[in-house]
Design an enzyme around this catalytic site. Sequence first.
Site, PDB file in Angstrom:
ATOM      1  N   GLY A  29      -6.178 -11.074  -9.164  1.00 39.18           N
ATOM      2  CA  GLY A  29      -6.392 -10.397  -7.894  1.00 39.18           C
ATOM      3  C   GLY A  29      -5.755  -9.025  -7.817  1.00 39.18           C
ATOM      4  O   GLY A  29      -6.123  -8.211  -6.965  1.00 39.18           O
ATOM      5  N   ASP A  45     -13.195  -3.345  -0.493  1.00 37.69           N
ATOM      6  CA  ASP A  45     -12.695  -4.609  -1.038  1.00 37.69           C
ATOM      7  C   ASP A  45     -13.631  -5.186  -2.100  1.00 37.69           C
ATOM      8  O   ASP A  45     -13.219  -5.518  -3.214  1.00 37.69           O
ATOM      9  CB  ASP A  45     -12.504  -5.635   0.081  1.00 37.69           C
ATOM     10  N   GLY A  56     -12.944 -13.066   4.694  1.00 36.14           N
ATOM     11  CA  GLY A  56     -12.974 -11.628   4.496  1.00 36.14           C
ATOM     12  C   GLY A  56     -13.162 -11.210   3.054  1.00 36.14           C
ATOM     13  O   GLY A  56     -14.061 -10.421   2.730  1.00 36.14           O
ATOM     14  N   TYR A 100      -3.068 -12.492  -5.829  1.00 39.83           N
ATOM     15  CA  TYR A 100      -2.298 -11.752  -6.829  1.00 39.83           C
ATOM     16  C   TYR A 100      -0.820 -12.135  -6.824  1.00 39.83           C
ATOM     17  O   TYR A 100      -0.016 -11.544  -7.534  1.00 39.83           O
ATOM     18  CB  TYR A 100      -2.452 -10.233  -6.651  1.00 39.83           C
ATOM     19  N   SER A 126       0.796  -1.228   0.000  1.00 39.62           N
ATOM     20  CA  SER A 126       0.000   0.000   0.000  1.00 39.62           C
ATOM     21  C   SER A 126       0.828   1.278   0.000  1.00 39.62           C
ATOM     22  O   SER A 126       0.487   2.226  -0.719  1.00 39.62           O
ATOM     23  CB  SER A 126      -0.970  -0.005   1.183  1.00 39.62           C
ATOM     24  N   LYS A 160      -9.891  -5.590  11.007  1.00 37.14           N
ATOM     25  CA  LYS A 160     -11.000  -5.118  10.186  1.00 37.14           C
ATOM     26  C   LYS A 160     -12.360  -5.172  10.880  1.00 37.14           C
ATOM     27  O   LYS A 160     -13.226  -4.346  10.600  1.00 37.14           O
ATOM     28  CB  LYS A 160     -11.067  -5.931   8.885  1.00 37.14           C
ATOM     29  N   GLY A 210     -15.414 -19.393  -0.962  1.00 36.61           N
ATOM     30  CA  GLY A 210     -14.787 -18.836   0.228  1.00 36.61           C
ATOM     31  C   GLY A 210     -15.666 -17.758   0.839  1.00 36.61           C
ATOM     32  O   GLY A 210     -16.078 -16.817   0.157  1.00 36.61           O
ATOM     33  N   ALA A 211     -15.949 -17.892   2.143  1.00 34.39           N
ATOM     34  CA  ALA A 211     -16.814 -16.939   2.833  1.00 34.39           C
ATOM     35  C   ALA A 211     -16.058 -16.149   3.880  1.00 34.39           C
ATOM     36  O   ALA A 211     -16.648 -15.587   4.795  1.00 34.39           O
ATOM     37  CB  ALA A 211     -17.993 -17.672   3.473  1.00 34.39           C
ATOM     38  N   ASN A 219     -12.231  -1.626   5.862  1.00 34.47           N
ATOM     39  CA  ASN A 219     -10.838  -1.555   5.408  1.00 34.47           C
ATOM     40  C   ASN A 219     -10.400  -0.120   5.113  1.00 34.47           C
ATOM     41  O   ASN A 219      -9.221   0.137   4.889  1.00 34.47           O
ATOM     42  CB  ASN A 219     -10.611  -2.433   4.168  1.00 34.47           C
TER      43      ASN A 219
END
Length: 289
Positions: free
Chosen positions: A255, A108, A135, A234, A23, A72, A132-133, A93
Amino acid sequence: MSEISGHTKLIALLGSPVEHSLSPAIHNLSFAKEGVDAVYLVADVTPDTLENAIIGARALGLAGLNVTMPCKTHVLQYLDGLSPAAELMGAVNTVVREGDKLIGHNTDGAGALRAAKEAGITVSGKKVTVLGAGGAGSAVFTQAALDGATEISVFNVRDEFYDSTEVRLAELTERTGATLTLYDLADEARLQSEVAESVLVVDATRVGMPPFENESNIKPEWMKPGQAFMDTVYHPRETKLLKLAKEAGATAIGGLGMLLWQAALGEKLWLDVDMDVAYIEEKVFSEAE
């Protein structure tokens, strides 16, 4: 950094660990390109020190924050309000200063669907499947519901959170009008049938990243042109899922797009800056895998 002055705005990432975060490179390069007098730093913050960090951000007048794992969900209790997406996701986020208030957002899911839109895929009125459940997956299926997807099939392993996830999907169905259904990821026949009916399939599991880089949850014979397959991973840039999608003539969405667009949406919220996403991708991620 040599141009820092008394007018320079500060934005920080809170979470742990953060020393390897991309970031700062993304945002500081963007600020420099757009001529924005701001800097982006990271701070190693855990849930135990998060309250003090938020108090400090208020006192120091930070222009905004990013929040990453494991903070988060914990940060919600220290904020003054939430965007509709953050409230539905139960996770933040991005934190935006509005006067003397700190408002939590979640970019996101919006970042993922913006990456899909850039690839020519929209979900309004269509069916989406999410694997996928956690984040990332939760952010994607919640945003897809907010963006008008009519049906969303969610697949997850039968872990200790399976039942609570099912309850949450029922609540999202009631609140958004989309029909969200949870299935066991081990049910291959059901997965195949749901993938076949979906315009967008998003894998938000760890499959695709090391040590699972040679694996894919989706079989190539299930893919066809006209569909899009997105991986939230990614690294590597091209996962097994994306390679198979390209070979099948489907649209492959990596990603990295989700990462960059969620960052771009954050800059728009903090400073009303339009990040040049293509420029940032070229400069920060130009190295070959």
